[in-house]
Design a protein around this motif. Structure first.
Motif, PDB file in Angstrom:
ATOM      1  N   GLU A  71       0.894  -1.188   0.012  1.00 12.80           N
ATOM      2  CA  GLU A  71       0.096  -0.043  -0.046  1.00 12.80           C
ATOM      3  C   GLU A  71       0.839   1.163  -0.244  1.00 12.80           C
ATOM      4  OE1 GLU A  71      -3.264   0.123   2.792  1.00 12.80           O
ATOM      5  OE2 GLU A  71      -4.020  -1.993   2.295  1.00 12.80           O
ATOM      6  N   THR A  72       2.225   0.966   0.117  1.00 13.57           N
ATOM      7  CA  THR A  72       2.847   2.221   0.052  1.00 13.57           C
ATOM      8  C   THR A  72       2.857   2.941  -1.422  1.00 13.57           C
ATOM      9  OG1 THR A  72       4.904   1.208   1.291  1.00 13.57           O
ATOM     10  CG2 THR A  72       5.292   2.911  -0.147  1.00 13.57           C
TER      11      THR A  72
ATOM     12  N   ASP B 135       2.304  -3.332  -9.208  1.00  7.55           N
ATOM     13  CA  ASP B 135       2.343  -4.442  -9.853  1.00  7.55           C
ATOM     14  C   ASP B 135       3.693  -4.959 -10.224  1.00  7.55           C
ATOM     15  OD1 ASP B 135       2.590  -2.478 -11.333  1.00  7.55           O
ATOM     16  OD2 ASP B 135       0.929  -2.903 -12.661  1.00  7.55           O
ATOM     17  N   ASP B 136       4.647  -4.069 -10.508  1.00  2.22           N
ATOM     18  CA  ASP B 136       6.103  -4.254 -10.553  1.00  2.22           C
ATOM     19  C   ASP B 136       6.624  -4.772  -9.373  1.00  2.22           C
ATOM     20  OD1 ASP B 136       6.202  -2.984 -13.358  1.00  2.22           O
ATOM     21  OD2 ASP B 136       5.925  -1.350 -12.213  1.00  2.22           O
ATOM     22  N   ASP B 137       6.194  -4.248  -8.096  1.00  5.03           N
ATOM     23  CA  ASP B 137       6.746  -4.630  -6.690  1.00  5.03           C
ATOM     24  C   ASP B 137       6.174  -5.983  -6.623  1.00  5.03           C
ATOM     25  OD1 ASP B 137       7.714  -4.213  -3.857  1.00  5.03           O
ATOM     26  OD2 ASP B 137       5.710  -4.563  -3.565  1.00  5.03           O
ATOM     27  N   LEU B 138       4.937  -6.492  -6.762  1.00  5.69           N
ATOM     28  CA  LEU B 138       4.602  -7.615  -6.496  1.00  5.69           C
ATOM     29  C   LEU B 138       5.287  -8.712  -7.363  1.00  5.69           C
ATOM     30  CD1 LEU B 138       2.395  -9.579  -5.050  1.00  5.69           C
ATOM     31  CD2 LEU B 138       0.882  -9.057  -6.982  1.00  5.69           C
ATOM     32  N   SER B 139       5.400  -8.465  -8.718  1.00  5.22           N
ATOM     33  CA  SER B 139       6.035  -9.050  -9.737  1.00  5.22           C
ATOM     34  C   SER B 139       7.365  -9.837  -9.257  1.00  5.22           C
ATOM     35  CB  SER B 139       6.236  -8.331 -11.060  1.00  5.22           C
ATOM     36  OG  SER B 139       4.846  -8.327 -11.559  1.00  5.22           O
TER      37      SER B 139
ATOM     38  N   LEU C  27       9.951   6.972  -7.581  1.00  2.00           N
ATOM     39  CA  LEU C  27      11.152   7.186  -6.614  1.00  2.00           C
ATOM     40  C   LEU C  27      10.796   6.120  -5.490  1.00  2.00           C
ATOM     41  CD1 LEU C  27      11.195  11.060  -6.381  1.00  2.00           C
ATOM     42  CD2 LEU C  27      12.872   9.420  -7.230  1.00  2.00           C
ATOM     43  N   LYS C  28       9.598   6.031  -4.896  1.00  2.00           N
ATOM     44  CA  LYS C  28       9.482   5.067  -3.855  1.00  2.00           C
ATOM     45  C   LYS C  28       9.875   3.526  -4.434  1.00  2.00           C
ATOM     46  CE  LYS C  28       5.560   7.212  -2.055  1.00  2.00           C
ATOM     47  NZ  LYS C  28       3.634   7.156  -1.747  1.00  2.00           N
ATOM     48  N   PHE C  29       9.641   3.057  -5.395  1.00  2.00           N
ATOM     49  CA  PHE C  29      10.272   1.798  -6.078  1.00  2.00           C
ATOM     50  C   PHE C  29      11.717   1.748  -6.316  1.00  2.00           C
ATOM     51  CE2 PHE C  29      11.483  -1.299  -8.957  1.00  2.00           C
ATOM     52  CZ  PHE C  29      10.409  -2.326  -8.960  1.00  2.00           C
ATOM     53  N   LYS C  30      12.361   2.832  -6.474  1.00  2.00           N
ATOM     54  CA  LYS C  30      13.676   2.870  -6.471  1.00  2.00           C
ATOM     55  C   LYS C  30      14.490   2.943  -4.823  1.00  2.00           C
ATOM     56  CE  LYS C  30      17.657   5.460  -8.169  1.00  2.00           C
ATOM     57  NZ  LYS C  30      18.260   6.452  -9.091  1.00  2.00           N
TER      58      LYS C  30
END
Length: 332
Positions: free
Chosen positions: A39-40, A48-52, A94-97
């Protein structure tokens, strides 16, 4: 972006490194193991990238199914406020990075343009990609030729761990790590936009040469510093390579690339170019360049990126041997 010829060789279900989350079919046991959407990234983008990535690192595969039709009204809620959407997109990027240590825009590119220079069909191949990112190019090759043996070298640890799920990966700097491969082992070595980031390019080219099969080839891409857009920005006092996400430390023209390959004992078999998308913006600038009399042609100024297919020369003349020996002695 894949050619029609390549599309014919791809199965109905192909493996991917990440899936767009508008429609996913996932077993509950997998979700119980890797967790739900983070949920971030709420209300959307990059979740979806994070879950993948979490699914891949847990040992599962992601499959894109071409034999399924889904009707989806994409981004209807987000399109109501484009400015808000763009702000959300950049913020979640940015959060993903920060979470993964990966710039997804840079490390998830699938280089189909380089694949077009390779004969990938109907034979066993040994392929090494240097700077593979999360491995999208190698995975696309695997989808076309399941018999290909895939190897990679990647500096970014997290990206390398993703690519390691379908290829043999060495995590480290190619200039520093020892290469454990047999001599004359690889049919292809791929280096997409890598030479700009190499401190000693001649040493690297000499290091890779023994690894190529007799008919093996290196597939290279490199940005063209002679491009009109770069030159115009320099004249205005701007330099894009100061961007924090860019590791470029060397800059090449077509002539300098030819010199690099020839001086290290390679033969240029083929080269092509990617033309700048904003070419029409620089027509007037290019005409002014011609009028100065400093250049005879502006053709190379239109090129954003050079693509090369090179092979090792069967023999190196005595002068070349002396040059290489002197260079290696200096390196030591």
């Amino acid at each position: 972006n894949i050619s029609k010829k390549m599309q014919l060789t791809i199965a109905k279900w192909i493996e991917k490194t990440k899936l767009v989350g508008f429609c996913m079919l996932i077993k509950k046991s997998v979700i119980d193991k890797v967790g739900v959407l983070d949920e971030t990234f709420s209300p959307g983008n990059y979740e979806d990238d994070d879950l993948s990535f979490r699914i891949i690192l847990a040992g599962y595969k992601l499959l894109l199914c071409y034999d399924v039709f889904i009707h989806h009204f994409g981004s209807i809620s987000f399109k109501k406020d484009v400015g808000k959407f763009n702000k959300l997109l950049s913020g979640n990027q940015l959060k993903f990075k920060e979470k993964w240590g990966i710039n997804l825009d840079q490390l998830s590119i699938c280089r189909t343009d380089l694949m077009e220079l390779m004969d990938l069909e109907n034979r066993d191949l040994n392929i090494l990609e240097i700077g593979c990112g999360i491995g999208n190019t190698l995975l696309e090759i695997k989808n076309i030729n399941s018999n290909a043996k895939l190897y990679a070298i990647e500096k970014n640890k997290q990206a390398g761990l993703i690519a390691a799920n379908f290829s043999e990966v060495i995590i480290g700097d190619v200039e520093e790590v020892e290469l454990p491969y047999e001599k004359e082992y690889f049919d292809y070595i791929i280096m997409g936009d890598l030479l700009e980031c190499i401190y000693e390019p001649k040493a690297l080219m000499l290091k890779l040469k023994p690894l190529l099969k007799r008919k093996g080839e290196i597939i290279v891409s490199c940005k063209n510093v002679q491009n009109s857009e770069f030159i115009q920005k320099m004249l205005l006092g701007k330099w894009d390579f100061n961007n924090i996400d860019t590791e470029g430390i060397r800059f090449y023209t077509l002539k300098e690339l030819h010199n690099l390959f020839c001086e290290t004992g390679y033969r240029v078999k083929q080269y092509s170019q990617r033309i700048s998308k904003n070419l029409e913006k620089f027509i007037d600038f290019n005409e002014k360049l011609l009028k100065t009399g400093l250049v005879d042609s502006i053709l190379d100024f239109n090129v954003f990126q050079w693509l090369f297919k090179i092979s090792a020369k069967a023999e190196i003349d005595e002068n070349m041997k002396i040059h290489i020996t002197e260079y290696l002695n200096l390196m030591q």
